[in-house]
Every structure is written in C-alpha cells, then in structure tokens.
Enzyme design. Structure first.
Site, PDB file in Angstrom:
ATOM      1  N   THR A 164      34.526  -6.546  32.249  1.00  0.00           N
ATOM      2  CA  THR A 164      34.916  -6.417  30.777  1.00  0.00           C
ATOM      3  C   THR A 164      34.632  -4.875  30.466  1.00  0.00           C
ATOM      4  O   THR A 164      34.369  -3.903  31.244  1.00  0.00           O
ATOM      5  CB  THR A 164      34.324  -7.407  29.986  1.00  0.00           C
ATOM      6  OG1 THR A 164      35.226  -7.371  28.697  1.00  0.00           O
ATOM      7  CG2 THR A 164      32.859  -7.150  29.642  1.00  0.00           C
ATOM      8  N   LYS A 185      36.345  -1.629  33.120  1.00  0.00           N
ATOM      9  CA  LYS A 185      37.720  -2.315  33.898  1.00  0.00           C
ATOM     10  C   LYS A 185      38.331  -1.501  34.691  1.00  0.00           C
ATOM     11  O   LYS A 185      39.043  -1.857  35.614  1.00  0.00           O
ATOM     12  CB  LYS A 185      38.599  -2.852  32.926  1.00  0.00           C
ATOM     13  CG  LYS A 185      38.327  -4.155  32.369  1.00  0.00           C
ATOM     14  CD  LYS A 185      39.234  -4.822  31.365  1.00  0.00           C
ATOM     15  CE  LYS A 185      38.910  -6.461  30.809  1.00  0.00           C
ATOM     16  NZ  LYS A 185      40.011  -6.841  30.136  1.00  0.00           N
ATOM     17  N   GLY A 190      44.042 -15.552  20.426  1.00  0.00           N
ATOM     18  CA  GLY A 190      43.558 -15.306  21.903  1.00  0.00           C
ATOM     19  C   GLY A 190      42.933 -16.620  22.812  1.00  0.00           C
ATOM     20  O   GLY A 190      42.185 -16.085  23.914  1.00  0.00           O
TER      21      GLY A 190
END
Ligand code: NAP
Length: 294
Positions: free
Chosen positions: A79, A83, A264
């Site tokens: 993350t 990335k 999300g």
C-alpha cells in the site's frame, strides 16, 4: 467488539509451526482492514495462514522485500507509499500492474516475486456485484492518482463507452487517457482540468461519478468538490472510494438528490478477494466476511 466505523478491529487466528505468513507492507498500516479481512477468511476456510501488517517505506523497502523472500511468505499486499517504488524489486508483473506502473499484490512463487494490481478489477467487480452496468456507460473520474489509473484501465477493459478524467495536474489525467487509448480504442476518453465549472459540465453526460481524491476523508472530512446537489442528475450513480467515513459529504449530496451512492468498502473487499485468490487459489467467503466484519 466492533469499532465506531462498524469494523471488528481484530480476528483470532491459530498459529502452528507450519503456518505460512502473508503480509501488508506500507506506511501507515495500523489502520488497515486487510489483516482482519484475510485472517477472518483463513479462519472461515480453515487455511493455515496468518496475515500481518509491517511498516515499510522508501527507507527500508529493499530490506523489507528481501525479508519477504527470506521468510518465504506466500505473498503480500503493498500500500501507500510504495505501490510504485516496489516495481524494481519484483521479478515479473501482470498486464495491469505493468500498464498502470503500480502493484498492490505480490505472489511469491518459489522465490520469484510476481506483482499484480487488483484495485481497478476489484472496483469493477464491486459494481458488477451490485448489478450495475459498465458496458457503454459514461464514467466521470475525479482524481488521477494510483487508484484512478487502475480503475480507469479496468473500466475500459470491461467495455466502458466513455471515460473522462478530471484532475488538478492535467498531465496525469492525460497519461490515463493515453493508457485507455492504447488498451481500448473503442472507449472515448477525455482529460479535463479540475475546476468547478469543468465538473458541472462533464456531469451532464456521466452515468457514474467516481471520487478518486482524498477530498472527504481525514482532515478534509466534510469537504466535497460539489456543493450544489442540483447539478447531479437523479438517475446517476455517485461512487466514492473513501470508506472512512462511510458517508462522505459527496455521498450525502448524492443521497439528497436521490442518486444511488456507493462507498469504498466494496472495492476494498473485492480487491482483497482477488488477492486472496491469487495467493490461495480459493474464493474469499465474501458474504461471511461482510456479515462478520462490516
Ligand atoms: P494518490 O495517488 O495520492 O492520488 C490522489 C489524487 O487526488 C491525485 O490525482 C490528486 O491530484 C488528487 N487530489 C488530492 N488532493 C486534492 C484536492 N485537495 N483537490 C483536488 N484533487 C486532489 O491517491 P490514490 O492512491 O489514488 O487514492 C485516492 C483515494 O482513493 C484516497 O482517498 C484513497 O484512500 C482511496 N482509495 C480507496 C481504495 C479502496 O479500496 N476503497 C483503494 C485505493 C485508494 P494531483 O494529481 O493534482 O495532485
């Protein structure tokens, strides 16, 4: 006990001498819901794996990746903020990861690290799971960072008819348009500069509006790039990648206008389910995970 966002923060796992490790590398990782989600799925399916978060950033990236190899982990998620930075340390990339230039999932195949990007495909699976149409639909994406790039590429591959990307730095939006033109020449693709009237203008022809900026979360909670709900049309879908808070200011405006709104959470679950399948070959028990964790 569930926390105030409705998520159980931890899951009990049984660990033995033969337990295989999976991990999340990034900074910060302590807020992540991925460890709870994957450990719950291992528990439900009786898989002898355990998933843990580790702080990794540009200062310790190489040693963190070396550690993943040395400890022979089954795989790991990646993350922010690594990335993109992790790419040189991987042995192979999937089509999506190579095209997007970012990885969120790595599989360790006998010491060979293969990078994937499941963010965009996870987003598309969430829309499909909710019974929403993608083919020939018109999408307006606000933001042009990693998530926007992955989502735009996945929507184009899934048959979107038109994608417009609005961003403060127009060159990043233009880069996404060049990717769409390369992979899906039938999809009409446009870049536009982030300005109040550009959003209102582009909204007229959009079926789906997607917020891919952090506007609405953290210190920007309560902020939306739209203030007047009347510029939304009732039959459009308003999607926000943010999941804390569950209802951003943008989604509240969508509700006020009578639009279908999506946060999300679905994307985070589906991108995780795709990673889970890559690592274990098994389907994540999505319904159980939703019921027990969210
Ligand atoms: P990123 O790579 O940092 O991109 C952020 C984008 O937002 C950039 O295009 C940036 O514009 C724009 N932006 C930032 N602040 C802005 C502001 N004040 N006004 C207008 N535009 C602004 O981030 P990301 O990884 O793509 O993540 C974007 C959002 O998606 C975050 O909220 C993240 O939490 C969320 N996300 C959710 C999931 C999920 O599974 N639900 C997965 C990934 C990300 P410039 O290019 O001009 O700087």
């Amino acid at each position: 006990m569930k926390n105030n966002e409705g998520l159980k923060p931890s899951v009990e796992v049984s660990i033995s001498g033969s337990t295989r490790l999976l991990a999340l590398l990034g900074d910060p990782v302590t807020h992540s819901i991925s460890p709870a989600m994957h450990n719950k799925a291992f528990q439900i399916l009786g898989l002898n794996y355990a998933y843990m978060g580790f702080t990794a950033n540009k200062n310790n990236l190489k040693s963190s990746v070396d550690a993943m190899k040395a400890l022979n982990v089954l795989g790991f998620n990646v993350t922010m903020p690594i990335k993109q930075k992790i790419l040189p340390y991987l042995d192979e990339l999937s089509f999506e990861a190579e095209m997007i230039g970012a990885v969120n999932t790595v599989k360790n195949e006998n010491g060979k690290l293969i990078g994937y990007n499941t963010d965009g495909p996870g987003y598309v699976m969430d829309l499909q799971d909710k019974g929403l149409k993608i083919r020939k639909q018109s999408f307006l994406i606000v933001g042009a960072g990693g998530a926007a790039t992955s989502i735009a590429v996945a929507l184009a591959r899934a048959g979107a008819g038109q994608i417009t990307v609005i961003n403060r730095s127009i060159e990043k939006a233009e880069h996404i348009i060049s990717l769409i033109n390369k992979i899906s020449p039938d999809c009409m693709a446009f870049a536009s500069k982030f300005e109040d009237d550009s959003i209102a203008q582009e909204l007229v022809k959009a079926n789906v509006l997607i917020n891919c900026t952090p506007l609405g979360m953290g210190h920007q909670e309560g902020i939306s790039f739209i203030q007047d709900p009347s510029i939304l049309h009732k039959d459009m879908i308003i999607s926000d990648l943010i999941y804390v808070p569950r209802k951003t200011a943008l989604l509240k405006l969508g509700d006020e206008r009578g639009c279908k709104t999506i946060n999300g959470i679905g994307m985070i679950i589906w991108q995780g389910a795709l990673a889970f399948k890559i690592w274990t070959g098994e389907d994540m028990p999505i319904q159980d995970i939703k019921q027990q964790l969210f």
